[in-house]
Design a protein around this motif. Structure first.
Motif, short mmCIF file in Angstrom:
data_model
loop_
_atom_site.label_atom_id
_atom_site.label_comp_id
_atom_site.label_asym_id
_atom_site.label_seq_id
_atom_site.Cartn_x
_atom_site.Cartn_y
_atom_site.Cartn_z
N UNK A 342 0.87 -1.18 -0.11
CA UNK A 342 -0.09 0.10 -0.03
C UNK A 342 0.91 1.28 0.05
N UNK A 343 0.31 2.28 -0.40
CA UNK A 343 0.90 3.60 -0.44
C UNK A 343 1.21 4.26 0.91
N UNK A 344 2.02 5.24 1.14
CA UNK A 344 2.53 5.88 2.42
C UNK A 344 1.23 6.93 2.35
N UNK A 345 0.65 7.10 3.55
CA UNK A 345 -0.21 8.17 3.85
C UNK A 345 0.42 9.23 4.72
N UNK A 346 0.21 10.43 4.35
CA UNK A 346 0.68 11.34 5.03
C UNK A 346 0.10 12.83 5.01
N UNK A 347 0.10 13.71 5.93
CA UNK A 347 -0.58 15.01 6.04
C UNK A 347 0.40 16.01 6.13
N UNK A 348 0.22 16.96 5.06
CA UNK A 348 1.32 18.02 4.53
C UNK A 348 0.52 19.23 5.20
N UNK A 349 1.40 20.04 5.93
CA UNK A 349 0.75 21.32 6.44
C UNK A 349 0.78 22.62 5.47
N UNK A 350 0.07 23.45 5.35
CA UNK A 350 0.06 24.57 4.46
C UNK A 350 1.29 25.23 4.37
N UNK A 351 1.78 25.41 3.23
CA UNK A 351 3.03 25.99 2.70
C UNK A 351 4.29 25.29 3.48
N UNK A 352 4.12 24.06 3.36
CA UNK A 352 5.14 22.97 3.89
C UNK A 352 5.16 21.89 2.77
N UNK A 353 6.00 21.15 3.37
CA UNK A 353 6.45 19.77 2.41
C UNK A 353 7.03 18.70 3.21
N UNK A 354 7.12 17.51 2.52
CA UNK A 354 7.90 16.12 2.76
C UNK A 354 8.65 15.76 1.65
N UNK A 355 10.06 15.39 2.10
CA UNK A 355 10.85 14.81 0.93
C UNK A 355 11.06 13.34 1.30
N UNK A 356 10.78 12.66 0.09
CA UNK A 356 10.83 11.12 0.41
C UNK A 356 11.89 10.75 -0.70
N UNK A 357 12.87 9.81 -0.12
CA UNK A 357 13.77 9.13 -0.96
C UNK A 357 13.51 7.75 -0.91
N UNK A 358 13.55 7.31 -2.07
CA UNK A 358 13.32 5.68 -2.46
C UNK A 358 14.61 5.06 -2.95
N UNK A 359 15.25 4.08 -2.20
CA UNK A 359 16.35 3.51 -2.53
C UNK A 359 16.29 2.05 -2.57
N UNK A 360 16.50 1.45 -3.58
CA UNK A 360 16.33 -0.11 -3.71
C UNK A 360 17.33 -0.82 -2.81
N UNK A 361 17.04 -1.81 -2.05
CA UNK A 361 17.57 -2.78 -1.10
C UNK A 361 18.38 -3.91 -1.88
N UNK A 362 19.48 -3.98 -1.38
CA UNK A 362 20.46 -4.91 -1.86
C UNK A 362 20.59 -6.00 -0.84
N UNK A 363 20.55 -7.52 -1.27
CA UNK A 363 20.55 -8.38 -0.35
C UNK A 363 22.01 -8.81 -0.30
N UNK A 364 22.63 -8.84 0.73
CA UNK A 364 23.90 -9.45 0.90
C UNK A 364 24.01 -10.70 1.49
N UNK A 365 24.10 -11.78 0.75
CA UNK A 365 24.20 -13.19 1.43
C UNK A 365 22.48 -13.53 1.61
N UNK A 366 22.23 -14.23 2.59
CA UNK A 366 20.91 -14.81 2.91
C UNK A 366 20.24 -13.99 3.96
N UNK A 367 21.00 -13.08 4.61
CA UNK A 367 20.41 -12.62 5.92
C UNK A 367 20.45 -11.14 6.09
N UNK A 368 21.17 -10.52 5.01
CA UNK A 368 21.45 -9.08 5.17
C UNK A 368 20.81 -8.15 4.04
#
Length: 461
Positions: A342-368
């Motif tokens: 599901x999408x992330x739900x947020x509330x933004x105040x007037x004359x305000x903002x939020x900055x979202x960074x989306x970074x792909x996750x890398x699997x290192x071995x089986x557990x990291x």
């Protein structure tokens, strides 16, 4: 040569003392007053002699104009007075081409007119038709209306809601201009009441970041979130564009829509959500005015799929990751997301903002699981990542990151690393169970601000 001076405060001598700063501007000269006693009616014919500027004449026959690849039409040897238009050697093909271009421009004007009407955009908005864009001789061009410090009509609330109008202009104009030149989101002033609001948009625009502050009118704490000490910026890889669900909405005064714009970094994508509600063009009053009933908090949803990953070849593979870490810059939160969740739900105040960074996750071995986010003290955190490499052996795997800038480096890691090396030396780091892996970086001038960070992890089979 014309001279100009500024009187600057002298911090060493104390209050009341000034330092004279002389400015010699190239290309500006002292112009002597014209002779008012001259009886010549044409004052433009009076000769002006400028000190230090040599006089010379250019024969008119030596001036040539290079038209480049523009089509040339030659007049017939014997002009016919009954003909109203020039005719070229191939009348039919060129007439068809001119007709096609004329119809295309008319179609563009109709689309832009409907676009203005739908968004209630002022008619003097910088929306450029195609023949204007193709004639630009520069790499970048301002994409929106000018930055307004306050409302020219005297509304005291205009200092807030006018800023959202500027962002809407730049975001939607970039859809047209970005296909031909690089959109420039224009200057702002760092000491303005909504300076942070503007800074959040400039950092994602993918273009220049510049301010027009008055002398001593700087907010350096804000500027440091945009610019490195050497004057360079963590710039995005593309030009910013609105997300698809914002294209045919009115983020200015429909009382519900939040403007969302996306862009790429080298190792991730970004979405910025701005609450621009509260102003817009009034067709009856023929001016931009405030809509106070819209100036309130707004909710919105964001998803990694709203980033158009296929718009840049180098970013295509990032749009196919199994899992992403999402960093909320203003809230300082980490979240995990997949393409099917599901999408992330947020509330933004007037004359305000939020900055979202989306970074792909890398699997290192089986557990990291690992993903570098960047510098959290910069608005464009991921723009600080210069290089990313992984090396593995039978016993361990290492994540090696080159980071530009100083401040708080953050990464997501499902497990704590065995150690951390900064520029070859072992240093302390912080890791929490929610996956936050952090350490502090210093700006090293000799290395151009670049730090080498290595996290070795033990592999558990």
């Amino acid at each position: 040569m014309a001279k100009q001076i500024f009187l600057l405060d002298d911090p060493k001598a104390g209050n009341g003392w000034k330092v004279v700063q002389k400015i010699d501007r190239r290309g500006l000269y002292d112009i002597p007053e014209l002779n008012q006693d001259n009886n010549d009616d044409n004052i433009a014919d009076q000769q002006l002699s400028l000190a230090g500027v040599p006089e010379f004449e250019i024969p008119i026959e030596s001036i040539s104009i290079d038209l480049g690849d523009l089509p040339r039409y030659n007049a017939p040897e014997e002009a016919n007075e009954d003909e109203d238009e020039w005719k070229s050697e191939n009348d039919s093909s060129e007439d068809n081409e001119r007709t096609f271009h004329t119809l295309l421009l008319k179609l563009v004007r109709i689309i832009l007119y409907l676009f203005r009407s739908y968004l209630s955009v002022p008619p003097n908005l910088r929306i450029h038709v195609l023949h204007d864009l193709f004639s630009f001789g520069c790499y970048a061009c301002v994409a929106g209306d000018d930055f307004w410090f306050q409302d020219p009509n005297g509304d005291p609330m205009g200092v807030y809601w006018l800023q959202g109008v500027h962002m809407i202009h730049c975001a939607y104009n970039s859809m047209w201009m970005g296909q031909i030149i690089h959109p420039d989101w224009d200057m702002f002033q760092s000491d303005h009441l909504c300076a942070k609001f503007h800074a959040g948009s400039r950092v994602i625009c993918g273009g220049l970041v510049y301010v027009s502050d008055s002398v001593s009118g700087h907010d350096f704490d804000l500027i440091k979130k945009l610019v490195y000490p050497d004057g360079t910026i963590p710039k995005c890889q593309h030009f910013a564009l609105p997300t698809r669900d914002c294209l045919f909405k009115n983020p200015l005064f429909d009382n519900k829509t939040v403007l969302k714009i996306w862009n790429f970094n080298k190792y991730g994508g970004v979405i910025r959500a701005f609450n621009c509600q509260g102003a817009g063009w009034d067709p009856k009053e023929q001016r931009i005015r405030g809509y106070s009933e819209c100036y309130n908090p707004k909710s919105c949803s964001l998803h990694v799929s709203e980033i158009e990953w296929d718009q840049k070849i180098e970013a295509t593979h990032m749009g196919k990751a199994e899992e992403y870490v999402v960093y909320l810059n203003q809230a300082d939160e980490l979240r995990l997301m997949t393409l099917k969740c599901d999408a992330i739900q947020v509330i933004i105040q007037p004359s305000s903002f939020e900055l979202f960074s989306f970074v792909p996750i890398k699997k290192l071995g089986h557990n990291i699981k690992f993903a570098p986010i960047g510098l959290t003290n910069m608005f464009n955190s991921g723009g600080a990542l210069q290089e990313l490499e992984y090396k593995s052996s039978a016993a361990e795997v290492s994540a090696m990151v080159k980071v530009k800038g100083g401040g708080n480096f953050l990464a997501y890691s499902s497990e704590s690393p065995k150690k951390c090396y900064l520029n070859g030396a072992e240093v302390a780091f912080e890791w929490s169970a929610e996956g936050k892996l952090a350490l502090n970086l210093a700006w090293v001038e000799e290395a151009a601000g670049i730090s080498d960070v290595v996290f070795p992890f033990l592999i558990i089979n």
